[in-house]
Design an enzyme around this catalytic site. Structure first.
Site, PDB file in Angstrom:
ATOM      1  N   ASN A  94       7.162 -23.875  54.720  1.00 44.81           N
ATOM      2  CA  ASN A  94       7.931 -24.767  55.587  1.00 44.81           C
ATOM      3  C   ASN A  94       8.518 -25.893  54.722  1.00 44.81           C
ATOM      4  O   ASN A  94       7.767 -26.665  54.116  1.00 44.81           O
ATOM      5  CB  ASN A  94       6.997 -25.331  56.667  1.00 44.81           C
ATOM      6  CG  ASN A  94       7.723 -26.225  57.631  1.00 44.81           C
ATOM      7  OD1 ASN A  94       8.508 -27.072  57.208  1.00 44.81           O
ATOM      8  ND2 ASN A  94       7.474 -26.073  58.909  1.00 44.81           N
ATOM      9  N   ASP A 124      10.559 -28.396  55.650  1.00 44.81           N
ATOM     10  CA  ASP A 124      11.009 -29.587  56.394  1.00 44.81           C
ATOM     11  C   ASP A 124      10.774 -30.891  55.638  1.00 44.81           C
ATOM     12  O   ASP A 124      11.605 -31.807  55.671  1.00 44.81           O
ATOM     13  CB  ASP A 124      10.265 -29.714  57.729  1.00 44.81           C
ATOM     14  CG  ASP A 124      10.583 -28.581  58.679  1.00 44.81           C
ATOM     15  OD1 ASP A 124      11.525 -27.814  58.405  1.00 44.81           O
ATOM     16  OD2 ASP A 124       9.865 -28.468  59.688  1.00 44.81           O
ATOM     17  N   HIS A 125       9.607 -30.994  54.983  1.00 53.51           N
ATOM     18  CA  HIS A 125       9.267 -32.298  54.412  1.00 53.51           C
ATOM     19  C   HIS A 125      10.070 -32.633  53.158  1.00 53.51           C
ATOM     20  O   HIS A 125      10.093 -33.799  52.746  1.00 53.51           O
ATOM     21  CB  HIS A 125       7.760 -32.419  54.181  1.00 53.51           C
ATOM     22  CG  HIS A 125       7.029 -32.505  55.497  1.00 53.51           C
ATOM     23  ND1 HIS A 125       7.372 -33.409  56.470  1.00 53.51           N
ATOM     24  CD2 HIS A 125       6.020 -31.767  56.013  1.00 53.51           C
ATOM     25  CE1 HIS A 125       6.596 -33.240  57.519  1.00 53.51           C
ATOM     26  NE2 HIS A 125       5.773 -32.246  57.277  1.00 53.51           N
ATOM     27  N   HIS A 133      12.502 -26.173  60.681  1.00 52.08           N
ATOM     28  CA  HIS A 133      12.471 -26.617  62.074  1.00 52.08           C
ATOM     29  C   HIS A 133      13.672 -27.538  62.310  1.00 52.08           C
ATOM     30  O   HIS A 133      13.725 -28.637  61.759  1.00 52.08           O
ATOM     31  CB  HIS A 133      11.152 -27.373  62.328  1.00 52.08           C
ATOM     32  CG  HIS A 133      10.953 -27.798  63.754  1.00 52.08           C
ATOM     33  ND1 HIS A 133       9.834 -28.476  64.159  1.00 52.08           N
ATOM     34  CD2 HIS A 133      11.711 -27.643  64.859  1.00 52.08           C
ATOM     35  CE1 HIS A 133       9.923 -28.731  65.463  1.00 52.08           C
ATOM     36  NE2 HIS A 133      11.060 -28.239  65.908  1.00 52.08           N
ATOM     37  N   ARG A 179      14.865 -29.857  64.546  1.00 48.74           N
ATOM     38  CA  ARG A 179      14.394 -30.635  65.698  1.00 48.74           C
ATOM     39  C   ARG A 179      15.560 -31.231  66.467  1.00 48.74           C
ATOM     40  O   ARG A 179      16.606 -31.531  65.902  1.00 48.74           O
ATOM     41  CB  ARG A 179      13.483 -31.780  65.212  1.00 48.74           C
ATOM     42  CG  ARG A 179      12.161 -31.331  64.620  1.00 48.74           C
ATOM     43  CD  ARG A 179      11.369 -32.574  64.229  1.00 48.74           C
ATOM     44  NE  ARG A 179      11.229 -33.455  65.371  1.00 48.74           N
ATOM     45  CZ  ARG A 179      10.178 -33.478  66.198  1.00 48.74           C
ATOM     46  NH1 ARG A 179       9.135 -32.706  65.946  1.00 48.74           N
ATOM     47  NH2 ARG A 179      10.144 -34.282  67.215  1.00 48.74           N
ATOM     48  N   ARG A 196      15.226 -35.270  62.736  1.00 47.79           N
ATOM     49  CA  ARG A 196      14.567 -36.255  61.860  1.00 47.79           C
ATOM     50  C   ARG A 196      14.448 -35.754  60.411  1.00 47.79           C
ATOM     51  O   ARG A 196      14.283 -36.540  59.503  1.00 47.79           O
ATOM     52  CB  ARG A 196      13.212 -36.673  62.411  1.00 47.79           C
ATOM     53  CG  ARG A 196      12.099 -35.683  62.225  1.00 47.79           C
ATOM     54  CD  ARG A 196      10.747 -36.323  62.497  1.00 47.79           C
ATOM     55  NE  ARG A 196      10.590 -36.661  63.893  1.00 47.79           N
ATOM     56  CZ  ARG A 196       9.438 -36.529  64.569  1.00 47.79           C
ATOM     57  NH1 ARG A 196       8.364 -36.080  63.965  1.00 47.79           N
ATOM     58  NH2 ARG A 196       9.351 -36.863  65.835  1.00 47.79           N
ATOM     59  N   HIS A 197      14.482 -34.455  60.209  1.00 52.20           N
ATOM     60  CA  HIS A 197      14.469 -33.982  58.805  1.00 52.20           C
ATOM     61  C   HIS A 197      15.577 -32.949  58.565  1.00 52.20           C
ATOM     62  O   HIS A 197      16.617 -33.283  58.025  1.00 52.20           O
ATOM     63  CB  HIS A 197      13.073 -33.497  58.370  1.00 52.20           C
ATOM     64  CG  HIS A 197      12.267 -32.751  59.391  1.00 52.20           C
ATOM     65  ND1 HIS A 197      12.756 -31.663  60.090  1.00 52.20           N
ATOM     66  CD2 HIS A 197      10.983 -32.931  59.825  1.00 52.20           C
ATOM     67  CE1 HIS A 197      11.810 -31.205  60.884  1.00 52.20           C
ATOM     68  NE2 HIS A 197      10.731 -31.958  60.778  1.00 52.20           N
ATOM     69  N   GLU A 215      12.019 -22.552  63.392  1.00 51.19           N
ATOM     70  CA  GLU A 215      11.211 -23.174  64.455  1.00 51.19           C
ATOM     71  C   GLU A 215      12.156 -23.946  65.354  1.00 51.19           C
ATOM     72  O   GLU A 215      13.041 -24.671  64.872  1.00 51.19           O
ATOM     73  CB  GLU A 215      10.187 -24.138  63.852  1.00 51.19           C
ATOM     74  CG  GLU A 215       9.098 -23.446  63.083  1.00 51.19           C
ATOM     75  CD  GLU A 215       8.118 -24.441  62.474  1.00 51.19           C
ATOM     76  OE1 GLU A 215       8.291 -25.662  62.652  1.00 51.19           O
ATOM     77  OE2 GLU A 215       7.191 -23.992  61.807  1.00 51.19           O
ATOM     78  N   THR A 250       0.948 -28.639  75.134  1.00 50.88           N
ATOM     79  CA  THR A 250      -0.389 -28.649  75.727  1.00 50.88           C
ATOM     80  C   THR A 250      -1.161 -29.832  75.154  1.00 50.88           C
ATOM     81  O   THR A 250      -0.702 -30.476  74.200  1.00 50.88           O
ATOM     82  CB  THR A 250      -1.154 -27.361  75.358  1.00 50.88           C
ATOM     83  OG1 THR A 250      -1.332 -27.346  73.941  1.00 50.88           O
ATOM     84  CG2 THR A 250      -0.398 -26.117  75.800  1.00 50.88           C
ATOM     85  N   THR A 251      -2.343 -30.078  75.700  1.00 50.79           N
ATOM     86  CA  THR A 251      -3.124 -31.212  75.188  1.00 50.79           C
ATOM     87  C   THR A 251      -3.494 -30.995  73.722  1.00 50.79           C
ATOM     88  O   THR A 251      -3.612 -31.926  72.949  1.00 50.79           O
ATOM     89  CB  THR A 251      -4.418 -31.417  76.000  1.00 50.79           C
ATOM     90  OG1 THR A 251      -5.028 -30.145  76.179  1.00 50.79           O
ATOM     91  CG2 THR A 251      -4.147 -32.049  77.332  1.00 50.79           C
ATOM     92  N   GLU A 271       1.884 -17.584  66.686  1.00 53.93           N
ATOM     93  CA  GLU A 271       1.369 -18.375  65.557  1.00 53.93           C
ATOM     94  C   GLU A 271       0.281 -19.263  66.126  1.00 53.93           C
ATOM     95  O   GLU A 271       0.556 -20.137  66.962  1.00 53.93           O
ATOM     96  CB  GLU A 271       2.489 -19.215  64.918  1.00 53.93           C
ATOM     97  CG  GLU A 271       1.954 -20.049  63.757  1.00 53.93           C
ATOM     98  CD  GLU A 271       3.063 -20.753  62.962  1.00 53.93           C
ATOM     99  OE1 GLU A 271       4.167 -20.186  62.836  1.00 53.93           O
ATOM    100  OE2 GLU A 271       2.802 -21.868  62.488  1.00 53.93           O
ATOM    101  N   HIS A 291      -0.226 -24.949  60.579  1.00 55.71           N
ATOM    102  CA  HIS A 291      -0.369 -26.389  60.812  1.00 55.71           C
ATOM    103  C   HIS A 291      -1.669 -26.917  60.193  1.00 55.71           C
ATOM    104  O   HIS A 291      -2.751 -26.522  60.579  1.00 55.71           O
ATOM    105  CB  HIS A 291      -0.312 -26.783  62.290  1.00 55.71           C
ATOM    106  CG  HIS A 291       0.108 -28.223  62.449  1.00 55.71           C
ATOM    107  ND1 HIS A 291       1.416 -28.603  62.595  1.00 55.71           N
ATOM    108  CD2 HIS A 291      -0.620 -29.358  62.402  1.00 55.71           C
ATOM    109  CE1 HIS A 291       1.482 -29.925  62.656  1.00 55.71           C
ATOM    110  NE2 HIS A 291       0.274 -30.398  62.535  1.00 55.71           N
ATOM    111  N   GLY A 341       3.432 -26.131  55.097  1.00 57.32           N
ATOM    112  CA  GLY A 341       4.446 -27.058  54.624  1.00 57.32           C
ATOM    113  C   GLY A 341       3.882 -28.245  53.875  1.00 57.32           C
ATOM    114  O   GLY A 341       3.989 -28.344  52.651  1.00 57.32           O
TER     115      GLY A 341
END
Ligand code: PXP
Length: 257
Positions: free
Chosen positions: A17, A19-20, A62, A64, A68-69, A89, A119-120, A170, A210, A232
């Site tokens: 990943n 993204d960063h 991803h 978004r 943001r990235h 993503e 979800t929580t 995933e 993740h 990532g």
């Protein structure tokens, strides 16, 4: 169509990943005019190519809603440049579905972005959005794009994923990663283990991601039926010290013992 991308293998595959890398670029150049923004560092597409050179099996990005990235032009350039698989993503929104159908990545992974989708635990709320998600899965399948759902390793989420005809899931390893140095680690690992078995039994290809890093990978890699890990932050972080190619090679080596 899913079988065109999925070939069962004893090797655990790595999707990096990127993204960063874009997070670092945006920290300095968020406001730059487009002409400048295309020529500044660090370039996530160059990073993607180096990841592939070091053995990455695919590249994950991803796009978004808040940008943001990763930016749209990063996605198109990545699509045009990489020679492995592209996993996009995305949120399950009409705009993103339309974008993915034009882009034609090899796979999309539906992830939650807005509050009602999450979800929580942080996975996609498949149970509460079955119709919407099924429509997206069907549109992707018709276009030859594999859909993966980023879900908690729970029975209800796995059953709902099978019910909406998603070929891949995933499993969210974030709760396990957060518990790694705490008392809940064994319980979270067992949850993941049961989730892998359950998803496999329901005919789903099982990926995970993740919070996977160079330490917890020694345990994560022992989960049953795993096909691919999307990693990532830990790889991009290590690359600051070792360079990206060494960081990818090291993770791949640890993934496969
Ligand atoms: N998989 C999914 C669905 C994600 O949203 C993320 C985070 O962007 C990852 C994997 C990678 O997580 P990490 O950066 O913690 O390795």
């Amino acid at each position: 169509m899913a079988s065109a991308v999925y070939s069962p293998s004893t090797m655990l595959l790595l999707g990096v990943n990127i993204d960063h890398c874009a997070t670092v670029r945006q920290a300095r150049y968020r406001e730059a005019p487009a002409t400048v923004a295309q020529a500044v560092e660090p370039d996530p597409v160059t990073l993607a190519v180096l990841c592939e050179r070091a053995g990455a099996d695919g590249i994950t990005i991803h796009l978004r809603e808040d940008r943001r990235h990763i930016q749209e032009r990063d996605v198109w350039r990545t699509r045009e440049t990489i020679s492995t698989r592209l996993n996009l993503e995305m949120a399950c929104t009409p705009w993103m579905i339309d974008f993915a159908l034009k882009l034609k990545p090899d796979s999309v992974c539906l992830v939650p972005e807005s509050r009602e989708e999450v979800t929580t635990e942080g996975g996609l709320n498949v149970v509460g959005q079955k119709e919407k998600i099924r429509a997206c899965v069907d549109a992707m399948t018709a276009a030859g794009i594999v859909t993966s759902l980023f879900i908690d390793p729970d029975e209800a989420a796995i059953e709902a994923s099978a019910a909406v005809r998603a070929p891949w899931v995933e499993l969210h390893t974030g709760a396990y990663a957060n518990a790694y140095y705490g008392s809940q680690r064994a319980a979270e690992f067992q949850r993941l283990r049961l989730g892998c078995v359950h998803a496999h039994d329901r005919g789903l290809v099982v990926n995970a991601g993740h919070g996977i890093n160079y330490v917890n990978i020694s345990e994560v890699r022992t989960l049953p039926h795993l096909h691919e890990l999307n990693i990532g932050h830990s790889i991009i972080s290590r690359a600051l010290f070792t360079g990206i190619e060494e960081a990818v090679r090291e993770m791949r080596a640890r993934m496969n013992g």
